[in-house]
Write an enzyme that holds these catalytic residues in place. Sequence first.
Site, mmCIF file in Angstrom:
data_model
loop_
_atom_site.group_PDB
_atom_site.id
_atom_site.type_symbol
_atom_site.label_atom_id
_atom_site.label_comp_id
_atom_site.label_asym_id
_atom_site.label_seq_id
_atom_site.Cartn_x
_atom_site.Cartn_y
_atom_site.Cartn_z
ATOM 1 N N PHE A 227 24.128 73.771 51.497
ATOM 2 C CA PHE A 227 25.307 73.806 52.360
ATOM 3 C C PHE A 227 26.551 74.150 51.538
ATOM 4 O O PHE A 227 27.401 74.923 51.985
ATOM 5 C CB PHE A 227 25.484 72.467 53.088
ATOM 6 C CG PHE A 227 26.591 72.484 54.101
ATOM 7 C CD1 PHE A 227 26.438 73.151 55.301
ATOM 8 C CD2 PHE A 227 27.791 71.831 53.855
ATOM 9 C CE1 PHE A 227 27.463 73.175 56.246
ATOM 10 C CE2 PHE A 227 28.814 71.846 54.787
ATOM 11 C CZ PHE A 227 28.650 72.526 55.983
ATOM 12 N N GLU B 175 22.173 75.448 58.778
ATOM 13 C CA GLU B 175 21.980 74.604 57.596
ATOM 14 C C GLU B 175 22.215 73.133 57.934
ATOM 15 O O GLU B 175 21.503 72.261 57.428
ATOM 16 C CB GLU B 175 22.883 75.043 56.448
ATOM 17 C CG GLU B 175 22.614 74.312 55.156
ATOM 18 C CD GLU B 175 21.194 74.509 54.631
ATOM 19 O OE1 GLU B 175 20.533 73.492 54.315
ATOM 20 O OE2 GLU B 175 20.750 75.669 54.540
ATOM 21 N N LYS C 282 10.107 70.693 57.947
ATOM 22 C CA LYS C 282 11.050 71.121 56.914
ATOM 23 C C LYS C 282 10.988 72.636 56.706
ATOM 24 O O LYS C 282 12.026 73.298 56.573
ATOM 25 C CB LYS C 282 10.765 70.401 55.599
ATOM 26 C CG LYS C 282 11.177 68.948 55.601
ATOM 27 C CD LYS C 282 10.873 68.345 54.234
ATOM 28 C CE LYS C 282 11.697 67.115 53.981
ATOM 29 N NZ LYS C 282 11.637 66.668 52.600
ATOM 30 N N ASP C 283 9.776 73.184 56.674
ATOM 31 C CA ASP C 283 9.623 74.631 56.486
ATOM 32 C C ASP C 283 10.220 75.417 57.651
ATOM 33 O O ASP C 283 10.836 76.471 57.455
ATOM 34 C CB ASP C 283 8.144 74.996 56.329
ATOM 35 C CG ASP C 283 7.541 74.466 55.040
ATOM 36 O OD1 ASP C 283 8.300 74.051 54.140
ATOM 37 O OD2 ASP C 283 6.292 74.449 54.943
ATOM 38 N N TRP D 218 26.891 92.223 59.106
ATOM 39 C CA TRP D 218 27.877 92.714 58.140
ATOM 40 C C TRP D 218 27.560 94.159 57.736
ATOM 41 O O TRP D 218 28.467 94.999 57.681
ATOM 42 C CB TRP D 218 27.942 91.794 56.922
ATOM 43 C CG TRP D 218 28.864 90.637 57.136
ATOM 44 C CD1 TRP D 218 28.613 89.513 57.860
ATOM 45 C CD2 TRP D 218 30.193 90.515 56.640
ATOM 46 N NE1 TRP D 218 29.709 88.685 57.837
ATOM 47 C CE2 TRP D 218 30.692 89.275 57.101
ATOM 48 C CE3 TRP D 218 31.016 91.314 55.858
ATOM 49 C CZ2 TRP D 218 31.971 88.832 56.796
ATOM 50 C CZ3 TRP D 218 32.289 90.865 55.545
ATOM 51 C CH2 TRP D 218 32.761 89.643 56.021
ATOM 52 N N TRP E 4 28.728 99.809 58.034
ATOM 53 C CA TRP E 4 28.185 101.154 58.286
ATOM 54 C C TRP E 4 28.987 101.862 59.378
ATOM 55 O O TRP E 4 29.386 103.018 59.224
ATOM 56 C CB TRP E 4 26.721 101.039 58.686
ATOM 57 C CG TRP E 4 26.064 102.351 59.000
ATOM 58 C CD1 TRP E 4 26.082 103.015 60.191
ATOM 59 C CD2 TRP E 4 25.313 103.160 58.108
ATOM 60 N NE1 TRP E 4 25.371 104.173 60.113
ATOM 61 C CE2 TRP E 4 24.886 104.296 58.833
ATOM 62 C CE3 TRP E 4 24.947 103.030 56.775
ATOM 63 C CZ2 TRP E 4 24.118 105.297 58.251
ATOM 64 C CZ3 TRP E 4 24.170 104.035 56.202
ATOM 65 C CH2 TRP E 4 23.777 105.151 56.937
#
Length: 123
Positions: free
Chosen positions: A31, A69, A94-95, A112, A117
Amino acid sequence: MAKVTGLARFYYATKYSIKGISAAFKHEPAFQYEVYGFLVLFPASFWVAQTATQWALLVSVCLLVLILELINSAIEAVVDRAGTEFNELAGRAKDLGSAAVMFGLLITAAVWGGVIWDNGGLF
């Protein structure tokens, strides 16, 4: 005890949210890195974006990563609280949280990159 409503509820909700953000920053290195990335990308968004819509997209995807997160960290905290022994479902949870963050980062890079572009590059 009576249920808190109105402005008092907003006050307490905000207080708890800030407490959560603070805890994540204090205890979660990922984080911290993502906040540092946001602190770089947020000012850059004013330079990269050519429209208000582009700016909103650039900032929104950065905030999305922080949101994901926080959720991932919450999942990890609950799983860790439940026990230290190996459990396949705990590991999977968790994964899955980690995968959500990874997809958020990929979306951020795509947005982004697409905005840069469309605007003809950075220079």
